[in-house]
Design a protein around this motif. Structure first.
Motif, PDB file in Angstrom:
ATOM      1  N   THR A 187      50.088  32.574  43.173  1.00 31.91           N
ATOM      2  CA  THR A 187      48.895  32.289  43.977  1.00 31.91           C
ATOM      3  C   THR A 187      48.281  30.985  43.520  1.00 31.91           C
ATOM      4  OG1 THR A 187      48.440  34.658  44.253  1.00 31.91           O
ATOM      5  CG2 THR A 187      46.655  33.132  44.742  1.00 31.91           C
TER       6      THR A 187
ATOM      7  N   TYR B  24      44.900  28.413  44.144  1.00 34.45           N
ATOM      8  CA  TYR B  24      43.517  28.512  44.607  1.00 34.45           C
ATOM      9  C   TYR B  24      42.946  27.132  44.917  1.00 34.45           C
ATOM     10  CZ  TYR B  24      43.976  33.183  42.670  1.00 34.45           C
ATOM     11  OH  TYR B  24      44.405  34.451  42.399  1.00 34.45           O
TER      12      TYR B  24
ATOM     13  N   THR C 112      55.147  35.091  48.128  1.00 34.35           N
ATOM     14  CA  THR C 112      55.845  36.307  47.696  1.00 34.35           C
ATOM     15  C   THR C 112      57.326  36.011  47.491  1.00 34.35           C
ATOM     16  OG1 THR C 112      54.305  37.649  48.994  1.00 34.35           O
ATOM     17  CG2 THR C 112      56.351  38.693  48.309  1.00 34.35           C
TER      18      THR C 112
ATOM     19  N   LYS D  51      49.803  34.326  57.982  1.00 40.65           N
ATOM     20  CA  LYS D  51      51.064  34.517  57.271  1.00 40.65           C
ATOM     21  C   LYS D  51      52.129  33.635  57.891  1.00 40.65           C
ATOM     22  CE  LYS D  51      50.342  39.098  55.342  1.00 40.65           C
ATOM     23  NZ  LYS D  51      50.932  40.433  55.081  1.00 40.65           N
TER      24      LYS D  51
ATOM     25  N   SER E  81      43.069  30.403  49.469  1.00 37.54           N
ATOM     26  CA  SER E  81      44.163  30.694  48.553  1.00 37.54           C
ATOM     27  C   SER E  81      45.475  30.699  49.305  1.00 37.54           C
ATOM     28  CB  SER E  81      43.950  32.048  47.858  1.00 37.54           C
ATOM     29  OG  SER E  81      43.966  33.089  48.791  1.00 37.54           O
ATOM     30  N   LEU E  82      46.513  30.393  48.558  1.00 38.56           N
ATOM     31  CA  LEU E  82      47.882  30.417  49.083  1.00 38.56           C
ATOM     32  C   LEU E  82      48.688  31.334  48.180  1.00 38.56           C
ATOM     33  CD1 LEU E  82      50.621  29.479  50.266  1.00 38.56           C
ATOM     34  CD2 LEU E  82      50.371  27.390  48.922  1.00 38.56           C
ATOM     35  N   HIS E  83      49.272  32.367  48.756  1.00 39.58           N
ATOM     36  CA  HIS E  83      50.074  33.314  47.985  1.00 39.58           C
ATOM     37  C   HIS E  83      51.508  33.249  48.484  1.00 39.58           C
ATOM     38  CE1 HIS E  83      50.860  36.905  45.569  1.00 39.58           C
ATOM     39  NE2 HIS E  83      51.568  37.339  46.574  1.00 39.58           N
TER      40      HIS E  83
ATOM     41  N   GLN F  87      44.627  32.413  52.953  1.00 37.70           N
ATOM     42  CA  GLN F  87      43.350  33.067  53.221  1.00 37.70           C
ATOM     43  C   GLN F  87      42.224  32.059  53.129  1.00 37.70           C
ATOM     44  OE1 GLN F  87      42.743  36.615  50.959  1.00 37.70           O
ATOM     45  NE2 GLN F  87      40.945  37.221  52.134  1.00 37.70           N
TER      46      GLN F  87
ATOM     47  N   ASN G 271      56.021  36.256  42.235  1.00 39.23           N
ATOM     48  CA  ASN G 271      54.951  35.885  43.163  1.00 39.23           C
ATOM     49  C   ASN G 271      54.029  34.872  42.507  1.00 39.23           C
ATOM     50  OD1 ASN G 271      56.000  37.928  44.812  1.00 39.23           O
ATOM     51  ND2 ASN G 271      54.553  39.449  44.003  1.00 39.23           N
TER      52      ASN G 271
ATOM     53  N   LEU H 159      54.667  33.167  52.900  1.00 38.39           N
ATOM     54  CA  LEU H 159      53.428  32.513  52.484  1.00 38.39           C
ATOM     55  C   LEU H 159      52.247  33.165  53.195  1.00 38.39           C
ATOM     56  CD1 LEU H 159      55.681  30.423  51.748  1.00 38.39           C
ATOM     57  CD2 LEU H 159      54.018  28.634  52.317  1.00 38.39           C
ATOM     58  N   THR H 160      51.201  33.477  52.439  1.00 36.66           N
ATOM     59  CA  THR H 160      49.986  34.048  52.993  1.00 36.66           C
ATOM     60  C   THR H 160      48.814  33.155  52.619  1.00 36.66           C
ATOM     61  OG1 THR H 160      50.862  36.296  52.788  1.00 36.66           O
ATOM     62  CG2 THR H 160      48.475  36.063  53.081  1.00 36.66           C
TER      63      THR H 160
ATOM     64  N   TRP I  26      46.588  23.473  54.383  1.00 34.39           N
ATOM     65  CA  TRP I  26      47.500  23.430  53.233  1.00 34.39           C
ATOM     66  C   TRP I  26      48.709  22.585  53.611  1.00 34.39           C
ATOM     67  CZ3 TRP I  26      46.727  25.243  48.335  1.00 34.39           C
ATOM     68  CH2 TRP I  26      45.654  26.131  48.143  1.00 34.39           C
TER      69      TRP I  26
END
Lengths: 114, 113
Positions: free
Chosen positions: B20, B22, B77, B57, B73-75, B64, B18, B61-62, B34
């Motif tokens: 993340t 910022y 998984t 979501k 932020s982009l997370h 926030q 994973n 990709l998540t 993004w």
């Protein structure tokens, strides 16, 4: 659907020579148009934007100029290129009146000034 | 100076891990976007967030948007090699006309098999 094209894709020019990069948008009317420059692998610097035919705003002083002779045509020019003009140039459009200004980019033009 | 600061500048991970990314600022943005860019191509829009605290979501990709609308932020998984690219955040300042976006410097993500 909307499409955006810019050309040429790659350009190698000597210092002091002129430049013309062209960008056209299809499938939409009265778009906002933009020219960005990108340093290698990094963020984008806004050079020019246009909200209508003949209306050009410049964001940074430079050796370049832009023109919008038609609604969906945006041209980036220079009379005499400098070494520092080398870079990756991106044309983009966004919807007029859109609330969030989402950008849709062309394929990019790689300019190398020697 | 960059209004939007992205971190890290470079991220190299193995497939399945994973990550993340910022995007931070001291300024308030009306919206934040993004983009992902592959070498030699233009950036492609991934998502737009407009409401403070919003979470979106997109498959793995998540995204926030901070409550104060100053950061995002982009997370990702279980990253895959296809996630490799330059990730750019961009925002519209409340004080600017909506069509002018401020871009971060980007985060280069490399996912190795």
């Amino acid at each position: 659907s909307q499409t955006i094209h810019q050309w040429p894709a790659t350009l190698v020019q000597p210092v002091g020579s002129p430049l013309s990069l062209e960008c056209t948008v299809e499938g939409t009317s009265n778009p906002n148009l933009y020219w960005y420059r990108q340093a290698a692998g990094r963020g984008l610097q806004l050079l020019f934007y246009s909200v209508g035919i003949g209306q050009i705003s410049s964001e940074v002083p430079q050796n370049l100029s832009a023109s919008r002779p038609q609604d969906r045509q945006f041209i980036l020019s220079s009379k005499k290129l400098l070494l520092s003009d080398s870079g990756f140039y991106l044309c983009a459009w966004s919807l007029t009146g859109g609330e969030t200004g989402e950008l849709f980019f062309g394929e990019g033009s790689r300019l190398t000034v020697l | 100076t960059q209004l939007l600061e992205q971190s890290p500048q470079f991220l190299s991970i193995q497939e399945g891990e994973n990550l993340t990314v910022y995007c931070n600022s001291s300024s308030v943005f009306s919206s934040l976007q993004w983009y992902r860019q592959e070498p030699g191509e233009g950036p492609v829009l991934l998502v737009t967030v407009v409401t403070g605290g919003e979470v979106k979501k997109l498959k793995r990709l998540t995204f926030q948007f901070g409550d104060a609308r100053k950061d995002s932020s982009l997370h990702i998984t279980a990253a895959q090699p296809g996630d490799t690219g330059l990730y750019l955040c961009a925002g519209g300042l409340l004080t600017d006309s909506w069509g002018k976006l401020q871009f971060g410097a980007g985060t280069q993500v490399v996912v190795t098999p």
